[in-house]
Structure formats: structure tokens, C-alpha cells
Design a protein around this motif. Structure first.
Motif, PDB file in Angstrom:
ATOM      1  N   VAL A   5       0.846  -1.192   0.000  1.00  0.00           N
ATOM      2  CA  VAL A   5       0.000   0.000   0.000  1.00  0.00           C
ATOM      3  C   VAL A   5       0.884   1.247   0.000  1.00  0.00           C
ATOM      4  N   ASP A   6       1.889   1.272   0.854  1.00  0.00           N
ATOM      5  CA  ASP A   6       2.781   2.435   0.919  1.00  0.00           C
ATOM      6  C   ASP A   6       3.484   2.682  -0.413  1.00  0.00           C
ATOM      7  N   SER A   7       3.977   1.610  -1.028  1.00  0.00           N
ATOM      8  CA  SER A   7       4.734   1.766  -2.270  1.00  0.00           C
ATOM      9  C   SER A   7       3.846   2.121  -3.452  1.00  0.00           C
ATOM     10  N   GLU A  42      10.553  -6.799 -12.880  1.00  0.00           N
ATOM     11  CA  GLU A  42       9.533  -7.363 -11.987  1.00  0.00           C
ATOM     12  C   GLU A  42       8.543  -6.307 -11.518  1.00  0.00           C
ATOM     13  N   HIS A  43       8.953  -5.045 -11.515  1.00  0.00           N
ATOM     14  CA  HIS A  43       8.060  -3.978 -11.063  1.00  0.00           C
ATOM     15  C   HIS A  43       6.876  -3.791 -12.008  1.00  0.00           C
ATOM     16  N   ALA A  44       7.069  -4.142 -13.280  1.00  0.00           N
ATOM     17  CA  ALA A  44       6.025  -3.879 -14.266  1.00  0.00           C
ATOM     18  C   ALA A  44       4.745  -4.651 -13.990  1.00  0.00           C
ATOM     19  N   ILE A  45       4.845  -5.779 -13.299  1.00  0.00           N
ATOM     20  CA  ILE A  45       3.643  -6.575 -13.042  1.00  0.00           C
ATOM     21  C   ILE A  45       3.135  -6.439 -11.616  1.00  0.00           C
ATOM     22  N   LEU A  46       3.872  -5.696 -10.776  1.00  0.00           N
ATOM     23  CA  LEU A  46       3.432  -5.529  -9.388  1.00  0.00           C
ATOM     24  C   LEU A  46       3.301  -4.051  -9.035  1.00  0.00           C
ATOM     25  N   HIS A  47       4.421  -3.427  -8.707  1.00  0.00           N
ATOM     26  CA  HIS A  47       4.378  -2.058  -8.209  1.00  0.00           C
ATOM     27  C   HIS A  47       3.704  -1.099  -9.188  1.00  0.00           C
ATOM     28  N   LEU A  48       4.060  -1.170 -10.469  1.00  0.00           N
ATOM     29  CA  LEU A  48       3.488  -0.223 -11.423  1.00  0.00           C
ATOM     30  C   LEU A  48       1.987  -0.405 -11.576  1.00  0.00           C
ATOM     31  N   LEU A  49       1.535  -1.633 -11.527  1.00  0.00           N
ATOM     32  CA  LEU A  49       0.107  -1.906 -11.637  1.00  0.00           C
ATOM     33  C   LEU A  49      -0.647  -1.291 -10.461  1.00  0.00           C
ATOM     34  N   TYR A  50      -0.122  -1.511  -9.260  1.00  0.00           N
ATOM     35  CA  TYR A  50      -0.777  -0.968  -8.065  1.00  0.00           C
ATOM     36  C   TYR A  50      -0.694   0.556  -8.043  1.00  0.00           C
ATOM     37  N   ARG A  52      -0.610   2.633 -10.546  1.00  0.00           N
ATOM     38  CA  ARG A  52      -1.580   3.205 -11.482  1.00  0.00           C
ATOM     39  C   ARG A  52      -2.997   3.137 -10.890  1.00  0.00           C
ATOM     40  N   TRP A  53      -3.313   2.030 -10.236  1.00  0.00           N
ATOM     41  CA  TRP A  53      -4.649   1.886  -9.631  1.00  0.00           C
ATOM     42  C   TRP A  53      -4.838   2.928  -8.537  1.00  0.00           C
ATOM     43  N   PHE A  54      -3.843   3.089  -7.666  1.00  0.00           N
ATOM     44  CA  PHE A  54      -3.948   4.053  -6.570  1.00  0.00           C
ATOM     45  C   PHE A  54      -4.057   5.477  -7.102  1.00  0.00           C
ATOM     46  N   THR A  55      -3.306   5.788  -8.165  1.00  0.00           N
ATOM     47  CA  THR A  55      -3.360   7.134  -8.725  1.00  0.00           C
ATOM     48  C   THR A  55      -4.767   7.465  -9.202  1.00  0.00           C
ATOM     49  N   ARG A  56      -5.386   6.531  -9.871  1.00  0.00           N
ATOM     50  CA  ARG A  56      -6.747   6.780 -10.364  1.00  0.00           C
ATOM     51  C   ARG A  56      -7.752   6.849  -9.212  1.00  0.00           C
ATOM     52  N   ALA A  57      -7.498   6.048  -8.184  1.00  0.00           N
ATOM     53  CA  ALA A  57      -8.378   6.112  -7.020  1.00  0.00           C
ATOM     54  C   ALA A  57      -8.233   7.451  -6.308  1.00  0.00           C
ATOM     55  N   MET A  58      -6.971   7.944  -6.195  1.00  0.00           N
ATOM     56  CA  MET A  58      -6.742   9.226  -5.535  1.00  0.00           C
ATOM     57  C   MET A  58      -7.287  10.386  -6.360  1.00  0.00           C
ATOM     58  N   LEU A  64      -5.640  13.944  -6.239  1.00  0.00           N
ATOM     59  CA  LEU A  64      -4.746  14.196  -7.370  1.00  0.00           C
ATOM     60  C   LEU A  64      -5.559  14.604  -8.595  1.00  0.00           C
ATOM     61  N   SER A  65      -4.843  15.209  -9.572  1.00  0.00           N
ATOM     62  CA  SER A  65      -5.484  15.565 -10.834  1.00  0.00           C
ATOM     63  C   SER A  65      -5.045  14.646 -11.969  1.00  0.00           C
ATOM     64  N   VAL A  66      -3.908  13.949 -11.801  1.00  0.00           N
ATOM     65  CA  VAL A  66      -3.374  13.106 -12.877  1.00  0.00           C
ATOM     66  C   VAL A  66      -3.978  11.710 -12.806  1.00  0.00           C
ATOM     67  N   SER A  67      -4.061  11.070 -13.958  1.00  0.00           N
ATOM     68  CA  SER A  67      -4.562   9.695 -14.021  1.00  0.00           C
ATOM     69  C   SER A  67      -3.433   8.684 -14.094  1.00  0.00           C
ATOM     70  N   GLU A  68      -2.262   9.115 -14.594  1.00  0.00           N
ATOM     71  CA  GLU A  68      -1.097   8.249 -14.710  1.00  0.00           C
ATOM     72  C   GLU A  68       0.029   8.806 -13.845  1.00  0.00           C
ATOM     73  N   PRO A  69       0.661   7.968 -13.015  1.00  0.00           N
ATOM     74  CA  PRO A  69       1.682   8.471 -12.092  1.00  0.00           C
ATOM     75  C   PRO A  69       3.027   8.751 -12.740  1.00  0.00           C
ATOM     76  N   PHE A  70       3.369   8.038 -13.843  1.00  0.00           N
ATOM     77  CA  PHE A  70       4.705   8.141 -14.422  1.00  0.00           C
ATOM     78  C   PHE A  70       4.606   8.441 -15.917  1.00  0.00           C
ATOM     79  N   ALA A  71       5.379   9.437 -16.364  1.00  0.00           N
ATOM     80  CA  ALA A  71       5.336   9.829 -17.777  1.00  0.00           C
ATOM     81  C   ALA A  71       6.143   8.886 -18.655  1.00  0.00           C
ATOM     82  N   ASN A  72       7.271   8.395 -18.141  1.00  0.00           N
ATOM     83  CA  ASN A  72       8.144   7.520 -18.919  1.00  0.00           C
ATOM     84  C   ASN A  72       8.647   6.383 -18.037  1.00  0.00           C
TER      85      ASN A  72
END
Length: 388
Positions: A5-7, A42-50, A52-58, A64-72
Motif C-alpha cells: 500500500v505504501d509503495s 519485476e516492477h512492471a507486473i506488481l508495483h506499477l500496476l498498483y 496506477r490503480w492508486f493514482t486513479r483512485a486518488m 490528485l489531478s493526474v490519471s497516470e503516475p509516471f510519464a516515462n
């Protein structure tokens, strides 16, 4: 809460943290999304997925105003090492002696099986302690090797010989800079003298080619190529054999310049004021190595007499005029195999290039009895002769 959750939203907290609430939306809108994310595959299937979900929830909850947390996203490779095993299980590399392709225990001399090269893992003990590496070679040498071994998106195999080579590079840089102590205090790198010799101009060209190449490599994540350029640039600086009368620009009374033909290794000595071209080259070298070997760069910057910290010094800029080559080397192929090369000016026309290529002795010898069917000149790249 669980660390997952923190990450999943730490980037928002870092960008706009407040003691009394999770984030400050105005600050988060300014800083997010994160410009560049670098992580393991390994982050692509765990941390990045979560994340993105948290960003949209926030965003849905008004944090937050953004839907995606990372540009690149840049996915880096893993650090790997050979595995070692005896009848009791896996062994750490420091507990194994490898000689002639055979391994034995450093404790009791028993035979050890050399296993496959795999991602470093505590369970398989194929790890190397960072503290031991830093104590032996220094953190900068370890970092330099990791960046030099292969493209960052590929796996890198940790080897003792590899980090030893990086350690030698660090030593050569320090030796070269120590021989030019105070160079930046004696010469202003922003004011080149007008009476530069051919050798001085060659060193300047090497300096600005290095600036241009390393800068482009860093911006495009080609760190291994950037490291290779730094090796070449350091060699060019150390082999410089400029004479003091050629480009000396030190104030009167400071003594002779220091670059003499009998001192080709570092090109400078501690007993005389370094010349201007060497000062410019060393100033660029130290700033270019700073992202790769920050501790070394800071100490070298101080030795040279640089102002403040090198990490806050302006990044060097290449002079476009010094990037224009007076001559280029074109390899010459006959029926797909290289048979020689020619050196020409970049503006040389195709007909002249064709004539020079056909005049090469090795080309004529290979084509004896053949007829030229076609010649393809790729400008600035290669000459292809089709014969039969």
C-alpha cells in the motif's frame, strides 16, 4: 498497512507531503506525473500496476489531478553472478576459489560445482556484499563498472576483473588531475587563446566530441557507450604531447607549460602551470564523469581549482564548430567484404570517392580479372563495390 500500500502512492506523498493530510493537491499537480521512472522488470507486473490503480483512485477522491503516475518508464536489467554449490548447498562467492575453470571451497578445499549464471539472490547466495566492494575498490569504481558492462536494459554479470578495470580507470583519472593541480585557477576555460597549435586544436576537438557524445548517451540511457567514450577521452588527454610554446596562455611569470613529448601519459606535471587546452579538457572530463563517479569528480574538481561543487557546476556544452570533421574514414567493401579504407574530406564528391576506392592496392588485387558492375557510395559511411 502492508508495504504494498505504501509503495503504491509514495511518489504523491514525496511530491506534496503535509503533516496534517496525505497530500497537498496544488503541489501534487505541480510535480506529478513523475518525469522518468526506472525500475526492474519485476516492477512492471506488481508495483506499477498498483501505483496506477492508486493514482486513479486518488484522483477519484480528489487528492490528485493526474490519471497516470509516471510519464516515462525505463526497465533496467538484473545484476547476475555464477552460482556455486557443494554437497551441503549453495556457497557465497567469497567462500569459493576458482582456478582454471575449476572451483573449490576456500574453507576446506572440497570440490565445488559451478552452476549457471543467475540473477543475484540471497537464496542461492550468488551475491556480493556492497560493503566489501566499497572497501576494496570504492563505491565509484563499482558504479562505473555496472554502468559500463552492458546496455542498462540488459542483465549485467558481476565479475572481479570488470570492477578491477573500473578501479584502474578511477586511478588514472585521479593521477591525471593531480598532475594538473590548480589548472582552472591558472586558465579561464571560457576564453580560448587565439594562437592554438594543430595539436592543441586536436585536443579541443577530442574534448568537444566527448562532451557531445557523452551528453547524448546519458540523455538516451546509453550509459555503457558513455563510459566507453570517457575511456577514449581520458586516453586522448593523457597522450597529449602539446609543447608549452604552442598554446601557453598562463599569465607571465607562472613558468613554463607542462605538456612535453617525453611525458605522454598524463600530459601534465605538478611543477608547472597547466596549459589552456589541457585545462579545458580536464574541466570537461571531471564534469562528464560526475554522474558516473560523483565522489571522484568532487575531489578532482577541488584539485583543479573549480568553484563550488562540481554537481552544481554548469554542464559542459559542445562547440558545434569543433564537431565538424576535416576528414572522414570510409571503409571500402568488394562484394560485401572489407578490402581497405580511404580518408577524404566530408565534402568529397562521389566520383572522386569511387576513383580513390578503385585505386586501393588491396581492392585492385582482389578484383584482378573482375569487372566493376556497380559502386554504391553511402555518404559519410561506406563504399560498396560490386564486381564479377
Amino acid at each position: 498497512m502492508d508495504t504494498f500500500v505504501d509503495s503504491s502512492w509514495y511518489f504523491a506523498r514525496f511530491a506534496a507531503g503535509r503533516p496534517d493530510k496525505p497530500v497537498d493537491k496544488a503541489d501534487a499537480d505541480y510535480w506529478l506525473p513523475v518525469d522518468q521512472y526506472i525500475g526492474g522488470v519485476e516492477h512492471a507486473i506488481l508495483h506499477l500496476l498498483y501505483a496506477r490503480w492508486f493514482t486513479r483512485a486518488m484522483k477519484a477522491t480528489g487528492h490528485l489531478s493526474v490519471s497516470e503516475p509516471f510519464a516515462n518508464l525505463f526497465t533496467q536489467g538484473m545484476v547476475t553472478h555464477a552460482t556455486y554449490k557443494d554437497d551441503k548447498g549453495f556457497l557465497f562467492p567469497e567462500d569459493v576459489i576458482v582456478e582454471g575453470g575449476q572451483a573449490r571451497s576456500a574453507v576446506d578445499g572440497r570440490a565445488v560445482l559451478i552452476g549457471p549464471i543467475e540473477k543475484m539472490s540471497k537464496s542461492k547466495k550468488n551475491v556480493v556484499a556492497p560493503e566489501a566492494i566499497a572497501d576494496t575498490y570504492g563505491a565509484d569504481a563499482a558504479r562505473f563498472f555496472l554502468l559500463s558492462d552492458s546496455p542498462p536494459e540488459r542483465d549485467v554479470e558481476w565479475t572481479e576483473s570488470g570492477v578491477t578495470g573500473a578501479w584502474k580507470f578511477v586511478g588514472r583519472v585521479y593521477e591525471t588531475v593531480e598532475g594538473a593541480r590548480g589548472a582552472l585557477a591558472a586558465h579561464d576555460p571560457d576564453r580560448p587563446p587565439t594562437d592554438l597549435s594543430d595539436a592543441a586544436r586536436a585536443l579541443r576537438r577530442a574534448t568537444h566530441e566527448a562532451i557531445d557524445g557523452v551528453t547524448d548517451d546519458i540523455e538516451n540511457f546509453r550509459f555503457n557507450k558513455g563510459v566507453a567514450r570517457l575511456y577514449e577521452f581520458l586516453t586522448a588527454v593523457r597522450r597529449s604531447t602539446l609543447r608549452d610554446a604552442d598554446l601557453r596562455s598562463a599569465p607571465q611569470g607562472e613558468g613554463k607549460s607542462d605538456l612535453h613529448p617525453e611525458e605522454p601519459r598524463s600530459g601534465v606535471t605538478k611543477d608547472a602551470a597547466p596549459n589552456w587546452a589541457a585545462a579545458e579538457a580536464l574541466s570537461a572530463l571531471v564534469r562528464l564523469i560526475a554522474p558516473f563517479t560523483p565522489h571522484l569528480a568532487e575531489e578532482c574538481w577541488e584539485i583543479l581549482g573549480g568553484k563550488g561543487l562540481v554537481c552544481t557546476a554548469p554542464w559542459p556544452k559542445a562547440d558545434p564548430a569543433l564537431l565538424v570533421k576535416d576528414e572522414i574514414i570510409l571503409p571500402v567493401q568488394v562484394n560485401g567484404k572489407r578490402r581497405g579504407e580511404i580518408t577524404v574530406a566530408p565534402s568529397t564528391d562521389a566520383r572522386t570517392i569511387e576513383a580513390l576506392a578503385l585505386a586501393l592496392p588491396d581492392v585492385q588485387r582482389f578484383m584482378d580479372g573482375m569487372t566493376v558492375k556497380k559502386i554504391v557510395v553511402v555518404p559519410g559511411r561506406i563504399v560498396n563495390i560490386v564486381a564479377g
